[in-house]
Scaffold this active site. Structure first.
Site, PDB file in Angstrom:
ATOM      1  N   ALA A  62       0.839  -1.207   0.000  1.00 15.38           N
ATOM      2  CA  ALA A  62       0.000   0.000   0.000  1.00 15.38           C
ATOM      3  C   ALA A  62       0.869   1.249   0.000  1.00 15.38           C
ATOM      4  O   ALA A  62       2.038   1.211   0.384  1.00 15.38           O
ATOM      5  CB  ALA A  62      -0.911   0.013   1.227  1.00 15.38           C
TER       6      ALA A  62
ATOM      7  N   TYR B 163      -5.831   9.709   1.244  1.00 16.20           N
ATOM      8  CA  TYR B 163      -5.458   8.344   1.629  1.00 16.20           C
ATOM      9  C   TYR B 163      -6.719   7.528   1.951  1.00 16.20           C
ATOM     10  O   TYR B 163      -6.903   6.416   1.448  1.00 16.20           O
ATOM     11  CB  TYR B 163      -4.530   8.370   2.838  1.00 16.20           C
ATOM     12  CG  TYR B 163      -4.300   7.003   3.449  1.00 16.20           C
ATOM     13  CD1 TYR B 163      -3.472   6.072   2.829  1.00 16.20           C
ATOM     14  CD2 TYR B 163      -4.935   6.637   4.637  1.00 16.20           C
ATOM     15  CE1 TYR B 163      -3.272   4.826   3.373  1.00 16.20           C
ATOM     16  CE2 TYR B 163      -4.740   5.385   5.195  1.00 16.20           C
ATOM     17  CZ  TYR B 163      -3.907   4.490   4.554  1.00 16.20           C
ATOM     18  OH  TYR B 163      -3.726   3.237   5.101  1.00 16.20           O
TER      19      TYR B 163
ATOM     20  N   LYS C 249      -8.401   4.174  -0.092  1.00 16.96           N
ATOM     21  CA  LYS C 249      -8.738   2.907   0.562  1.00 16.96           C
ATOM     22  C   LYS C 249     -10.217   2.565   0.382  1.00 16.96           C
ATOM     23  O   LYS C 249     -10.585   1.395   0.184  1.00 16.96           O
ATOM     24  CB  LYS C 249      -8.385   2.975   2.057  1.00 16.96           C
ATOM     25  CG  LYS C 249      -6.896   2.887   2.344  1.00 16.96           C
ATOM     26  CD  LYS C 249      -6.358   1.503   2.011  1.00 16.96           C
ATOM     27  CE  LYS C 249      -4.949   1.286   2.510  1.00 16.96           C
ATOM     28  NZ  LYS C 249      -4.457  -0.082   2.267  1.00 16.96           N
TER      29      LYS C 249
END
Length: 282
Positions: free
Chosen positions: A63, A128, A132
Protein backbone atom coordinates in the site's frame (compact mmCIF):
# COMPACT_ATOMS: atom_id res chain seq x y z
CA UNK A 1 -5.34 -27.13 7.08
CA UNK A 2 -2.96 -24.22 6.45
CA UNK A 3 -0.16 -26.60 5.47
CA UNK A 4 -2.09 -27.52 2.33
CA UNK A 5 -2.74 -23.89 1.36
CA UNK A 6 -0.70 -21.58 -0.84
CA UNK A 7 -0.33 -17.94 0.27
CA UNK A 8 0.90 -15.07 -1.89
CA UNK A 9 1.83 -12.00 0.14
CA UNK A 10 2.24 -8.59 -1.47
CA UNK A 11 4.33 -5.94 0.26
CA UNK A 12 6.41 -8.56 2.06
CA UNK A 13 8.99 -5.99 3.18
CA UNK A 14 6.43 -3.83 5.01
CA UNK A 15 5.50 -4.14 8.66
CA UNK A 16 2.28 -6.04 8.02
CA UNK A 17 3.79 -8.33 5.38
CA UNK A 18 6.62 -9.23 7.77
CA UNK A 19 4.12 -10.03 10.51
CA UNK A 20 2.17 -12.39 8.24
CA UNK A 21 5.30 -14.22 7.14
CA UNK A 22 6.40 -14.61 10.75
CA UNK A 23 2.98 -15.73 12.06
CA UNK A 24 2.21 -18.22 9.28
CA UNK A 25 5.51 -19.92 10.14
CA UNK A 26 7.68 -22.59 8.54
CA UNK A 27 6.16 -25.31 6.44
CA UNK A 28 3.52 -23.03 4.90
CA UNK A 29 3.76 -22.56 1.14
CA UNK A 30 4.29 -18.79 0.89
CA UNK A 31 5.34 -16.65 -2.03
CA UNK A 32 6.75 -13.34 -0.79
CA UNK A 33 6.55 -10.45 -3.22
CA UNK A 34 8.31 -7.14 -2.66
CA UNK A 35 7.65 -3.97 -4.63
CA UNK A 36 10.56 -4.81 -6.92
CA UNK A 37 9.21 -8.28 -7.61
CA UNK A 38 5.65 -7.16 -8.37
CA UNK A 39 4.62 -3.61 -9.13
CA UNK A 40 1.03 -3.47 -7.86
CA UNK A 41 0.17 -0.91 -10.56
CA UNK A 42 1.16 -3.32 -13.38
CA UNK A 43 -1.77 -5.64 -14.22
CA UNK A 44 0.35 -7.83 -16.51
CA UNK A 45 2.93 -8.60 -13.82
CA UNK A 46 0.17 -9.20 -11.29
CA UNK A 47 -1.51 -11.76 -13.52
CA UNK A 48 1.80 -13.46 -14.31
CA UNK A 49 2.58 -13.92 -10.60
CA UNK A 50 -0.86 -15.26 -9.70
CA UNK A 51 -1.06 -17.51 -12.74
CA UNK A 52 2.36 -19.05 -12.05
CA UNK A 53 1.89 -19.60 -8.29
CA UNK A 54 -1.85 -20.38 -8.22
CA UNK A 55 -2.39 -19.19 -4.61
CA UNK A 56 -5.38 -20.13 -2.47
CA UNK A 57 -5.11 -16.78 -0.66
CA UNK A 58 -3.61 -13.46 -1.71
CA UNK A 59 -2.70 -11.43 1.39
CA UNK A 60 -2.57 -7.89 0.04
CA UNK A 61 -0.48 -5.76 2.39
CA UNK A 62 1.24 -3.59 -0.23
CA UNK A 63 0.00 0.00 0.00
CA UNK A 64 0.86 3.66 -0.27
CA UNK A 65 0.59 4.59 3.41
CA UNK A 66 1.92 8.17 3.51
CA UNK A 67 -1.24 9.97 4.64
CA UNK A 68 0.07 13.54 4.29
CA UNK A 69 1.98 12.89 1.07
CA UNK A 70 -1.25 11.52 -0.41
CA UNK A 71 -2.48 15.13 -0.40
CA UNK A 72 0.50 16.13 -2.55
CA UNK A 73 0.39 13.01 -4.70
CA UNK A 74 -3.28 11.95 -4.90
CA UNK A 75 -2.89 10.17 -8.24
CA UNK A 76 -0.09 7.99 -6.87
CA UNK A 77 -2.18 7.07 -3.82
CA UNK A 78 -5.10 6.13 -6.08
CA UNK A 79 -2.90 4.19 -8.49
CA UNK A 80 -1.38 2.06 -5.75
CA UNK A 81 -4.20 1.69 -3.23
CA UNK A 82 -7.28 1.69 -5.46
CA UNK A 83 -6.37 0.83 -9.06
CA UNK A 84 -3.64 -1.59 -8.00
CA UNK A 85 -6.10 -3.41 -5.77
CA UNK A 86 -8.60 -3.57 -8.64
CA UNK A 87 -5.96 -5.24 -10.85
CA UNK A 88 -5.28 -7.73 -8.07
CA UNK A 89 -8.98 -8.47 -7.50
CA UNK A 90 -9.48 -9.15 -11.21
CA UNK A 91 -6.53 -11.55 -11.29
CA UNK A 92 -7.74 -13.31 -8.14
CA UNK A 93 -11.17 -13.78 -9.69
CA UNK A 94 -9.68 -15.16 -12.89
CA UNK A 95 -7.54 -17.76 -11.11
CA UNK A 96 -9.81 -18.60 -8.17
CA UNK A 97 -7.80 -17.03 -5.33
CA UNK A 98 -9.35 -15.52 -2.22
CA UNK A 99 -8.30 -11.93 -1.55
CA UNK A 100 -7.49 -10.48 1.88
CA UNK A 101 -7.28 -6.67 1.74
CA UNK A 102 -6.34 -4.25 4.50
CA UNK A 103 -8.22 -0.98 4.73
CA UNK A 104 -8.24 1.84 7.25
CA UNK A 105 -10.23 3.68 9.89
CA UNK A 106 -9.57 6.76 7.73
CA UNK A 107 -12.40 5.75 5.40
CA UNK A 108 -14.63 7.40 8.04
CA UNK A 109 -15.04 11.12 8.72
CA UNK A 110 -14.92 10.94 12.53
CA UNK A 111 -18.27 12.67 13.04
CA UNK A 112 -19.62 9.82 15.21
CA UNK A 113 -18.93 9.58 18.92
CA UNK A 114 -19.49 5.82 19.14
CA UNK A 115 -17.39 3.09 17.47
CA UNK A 116 -17.90 2.64 13.74
CA UNK A 117 -19.50 -0.63 12.66
CA UNK A 118 -18.76 -2.36 9.35
CA UNK A 119 -22.00 -1.16 7.72
CA UNK A 120 -21.48 2.53 8.53
CA UNK A 121 -21.15 4.60 5.40
CA UNK A 122 -17.58 5.72 4.66
CA UNK A 123 -16.93 9.41 4.12
CA UNK A 124 -13.15 9.96 4.01
CA UNK A 125 -11.68 13.37 4.86
CA UNK A 126 -8.37 12.85 3.05
CA UNK A 127 -6.96 11.33 -0.15
CA UNK A 128 -5.46 8.34 1.63
CA UNK A 129 -8.84 7.41 3.11
CA UNK A 130 -10.47 7.97 -0.28
CA UNK A 131 -8.01 5.63 -2.00
CA UNK A 132 -8.74 2.91 0.56
CA UNK A 133 -12.50 3.34 0.27
CA UNK A 134 -12.34 3.12 -3.52
CA UNK A 135 -10.27 -0.05 -3.17
CA UNK A 136 -13.00 -1.52 -0.95
CA UNK A 137 -15.65 -0.64 -3.53
CA UNK A 138 -13.62 -2.14 -6.39
CA UNK A 139 -13.23 -5.38 -4.44
CA UNK A 140 -16.92 -5.62 -3.53
CA UNK A 141 -17.92 -5.10 -7.16
CA UNK A 142 -15.24 -7.37 -8.67
CA UNK A 143 -14.68 -10.16 -6.17
CA UNK A 144 -17.23 -10.35 -3.32
CA UNK A 145 -15.50 -13.56 -2.19
CA UNK A 146 -12.94 -11.45 -0.33
CA UNK A 147 -12.04 -10.30 3.15
CA UNK A 148 -11.79 -6.55 3.71
CA UNK A 149 -10.16 -5.85 7.05
CA UNK A 150 -10.24 -2.31 8.41
CA UNK A 151 -7.67 -1.52 11.06
CA UNK A 152 -6.17 1.56 12.70
CA UNK A 153 -2.98 3.25 13.95
CA UNK A 154 -0.77 0.33 12.90
CA UNK A 155 2.68 -0.28 14.37
CA UNK A 156 5.16 -3.13 13.97
CA UNK A 157 8.65 -4.15 12.91
CA UNK A 158 10.78 -2.34 10.40
CA UNK A 159 8.82 0.70 9.36
CA UNK A 160 8.75 4.40 10.17
CA UNK A 161 5.44 4.28 12.02
CA UNK A 162 4.25 6.50 14.89
CA UNK A 163 5.66 4.25 17.63
CA UNK A 164 9.12 4.00 16.08
CA UNK A 165 9.23 7.76 15.46
CA UNK A 166 8.18 8.64 19.02
CA UNK A 167 10.50 5.98 20.44
CA UNK A 168 13.54 7.56 18.75
CA UNK A 169 12.63 10.92 20.30
CA UNK A 170 12.07 9.29 23.68
CA UNK A 171 15.60 7.89 23.77
CA UNK A 172 16.89 11.38 22.95
CA UNK A 173 14.67 12.79 25.75
CA UNK A 174 13.30 15.29 23.26
CA UNK A 175 10.27 17.50 24.11
CA UNK A 176 7.42 16.98 21.65
CA UNK A 177 4.01 18.43 20.82
CA UNK A 178 1.41 15.79 20.02
CA UNK A 179 -2.25 16.13 19.01
CA UNK A 180 -4.72 15.34 21.79
CA UNK A 181 -8.09 15.72 20.03
CA UNK A 182 -7.95 12.73 17.67
CA UNK A 183 -9.18 9.47 19.23
CA UNK A 184 -8.57 5.98 17.93
CA UNK A 185 -7.04 2.59 18.70
CA UNK A 186 -3.39 1.55 18.23
CA UNK A 187 -2.93 -1.84 16.55
CA UNK A 188 0.11 -4.10 16.74
CA UNK A 189 0.74 -5.91 13.44
CA UNK A 190 1.34 -9.29 15.08
CA UNK A 191 -1.92 -9.09 17.02
CA UNK A 192 -3.75 -8.08 13.85
CA UNK A 193 -2.38 -11.07 11.97
CA UNK A 194 -3.18 -13.41 14.87
CA UNK A 195 -6.83 -12.34 14.66
CA UNK A 196 -6.83 -12.51 10.85
CA UNK A 197 -5.81 -16.15 10.48
CA UNK A 198 -8.95 -17.70 12.10
CA UNK A 199 -11.00 -15.03 10.34
CA UNK A 200 -10.26 -16.78 7.04
CA UNK A 201 -12.65 -19.55 8.09
CA UNK A 202 -15.54 -17.07 8.47
CA UNK A 203 -17.91 -15.76 5.78
CA UNK A 204 -16.47 -13.24 3.33
CA UNK A 205 -17.04 -9.56 3.99
CA UNK A 206 -15.81 -6.51 5.88
CA UNK A 207 -14.37 -6.92 9.38
CA UNK A 208 -12.88 -4.47 11.89
CA UNK A 209 -9.78 -5.56 13.81
CA UNK A 210 -7.71 -3.48 16.25
CA UNK A 211 -6.18 -3.81 19.69
CA UNK A 212 -8.57 -3.33 22.59
CA UNK A 213 -8.88 0.12 24.18
CA UNK A 214 -8.85 3.68 22.86
CA UNK A 215 -6.61 6.73 23.31
CA UNK A 216 -5.51 10.01 21.77
CA UNK A 217 -2.24 10.41 19.88
CA UNK A 218 -1.06 12.44 22.90
CA UNK A 219 -1.74 9.70 25.45
CA UNK A 220 -0.32 7.13 23.02
CA UNK A 221 2.92 9.15 22.79
CA UNK A 222 3.07 9.56 26.57
CA UNK A 223 2.79 5.80 27.02
CA UNK A 224 5.61 5.24 24.52
CA UNK A 225 7.84 7.64 26.49
CA UNK A 226 6.97 5.82 29.73
CA UNK A 227 7.78 2.41 28.23
CA UNK A 228 11.13 3.80 27.04
CA UNK A 229 11.91 5.05 30.56
CA UNK A 230 11.56 8.71 29.57
CA UNK A 231 9.59 11.41 31.40
CA UNK A 232 6.13 11.54 29.73
CA UNK A 233 5.70 15.19 30.76
CA UNK A 234 8.11 16.03 27.93
CA UNK A 235 5.04 15.51 25.71
CA UNK A 236 2.84 18.60 25.40
CA UNK A 237 -0.78 18.28 24.18
CA UNK A 238 -1.89 20.43 21.23
CA UNK A 239 -5.08 20.62 19.19
CA UNK A 240 -5.45 19.76 15.51
CA UNK A 241 -5.91 23.46 14.79
CA UNK A 242 -2.61 24.26 16.50
CA UNK A 243 -0.71 21.41 14.83
CA UNK A 244 -1.75 21.57 11.18
CA UNK A 245 -1.02 18.70 8.81
CA UNK A 246 -1.51 18.42 5.05
CA UNK A 247 -4.21 15.76 5.47
CA UNK A 248 -7.29 16.25 7.61
CA UNK A 249 -7.83 13.35 9.97
CA UNK A 250 -10.99 12.12 11.71
CA UNK A 251 -11.34 13.31 15.29
CA UNK A 252 -12.86 9.95 16.28
CA UNK A 253 -12.08 6.79 14.33
CA UNK A 254 -12.62 3.96 16.80
CA UNK A 255 -13.68 0.73 15.08
CA UNK A 256 -16.28 -1.53 16.66
CA UNK A 257 -15.28 -5.21 16.87
CA UNK A 258 -18.73 -6.53 17.76
CA UNK A 259 -18.95 -8.44 14.47
CA UNK A 260 -15.64 -10.17 15.16
CA UNK A 261 -16.67 -10.88 18.76
CA UNK A 262 -20.00 -12.39 17.74
CA UNK A 263 -18.16 -14.78 15.39
CA UNK A 264 -16.39 -16.33 18.37
CA UNK A 265 -12.96 -15.09 17.28
CA UNK A 266 -10.62 -14.15 20.11
CA UNK A 267 -10.23 -10.36 20.22
CA UNK A 268 -6.76 -8.76 20.33
CA UNK A 269 -5.36 -7.74 23.72
CA UNK A 270 -5.27 -4.22 25.21
CA UNK A 271 -3.07 -1.86 23.20
CA UNK A 272 -0.81 -0.93 26.14
CA UNK A 273 0.13 -4.57 26.66
CA UNK A 274 0.87 -4.95 22.95
CA UNK A 275 2.95 -1.75 22.94
CA UNK A 276 4.97 -2.91 25.95
CA UNK A 277 5.63 -6.23 24.22
CA UNK A 278 6.74 -4.50 21.03
CA UNK A 279 9.08 -2.00 22.69
CA UNK A 280 10.70 -4.58 24.96
CA UNK A 281 11.17 -6.98 22.04
CA UNK A 282 12.75 -4.23 19.98
Amino acid sequence: MWFTMRFLITGCEGQLGKAFISKLGLGINIKRLSKKEMDITDPIKIEQQIQSFQPDYVIHTAAYTAVDLSEKHPILALQVNAIGTLHLARACKKYGAKLVFFSSDYVFDGEKNTPYIESDRPNPKNNYGLSKWLAEEFILQTLPESYIIRTSWLFGDGENNFVNTIKKNAYKRKPLKVINDQIGSPTYTYDLVEACIPLLQLPFGIYHIRNDGICSWYSFAQTIYEECGTDPTLITPVTSKEYKTLAKRPSYSVLSMNKLKSSGTKLPRFWKEALCNFINKE
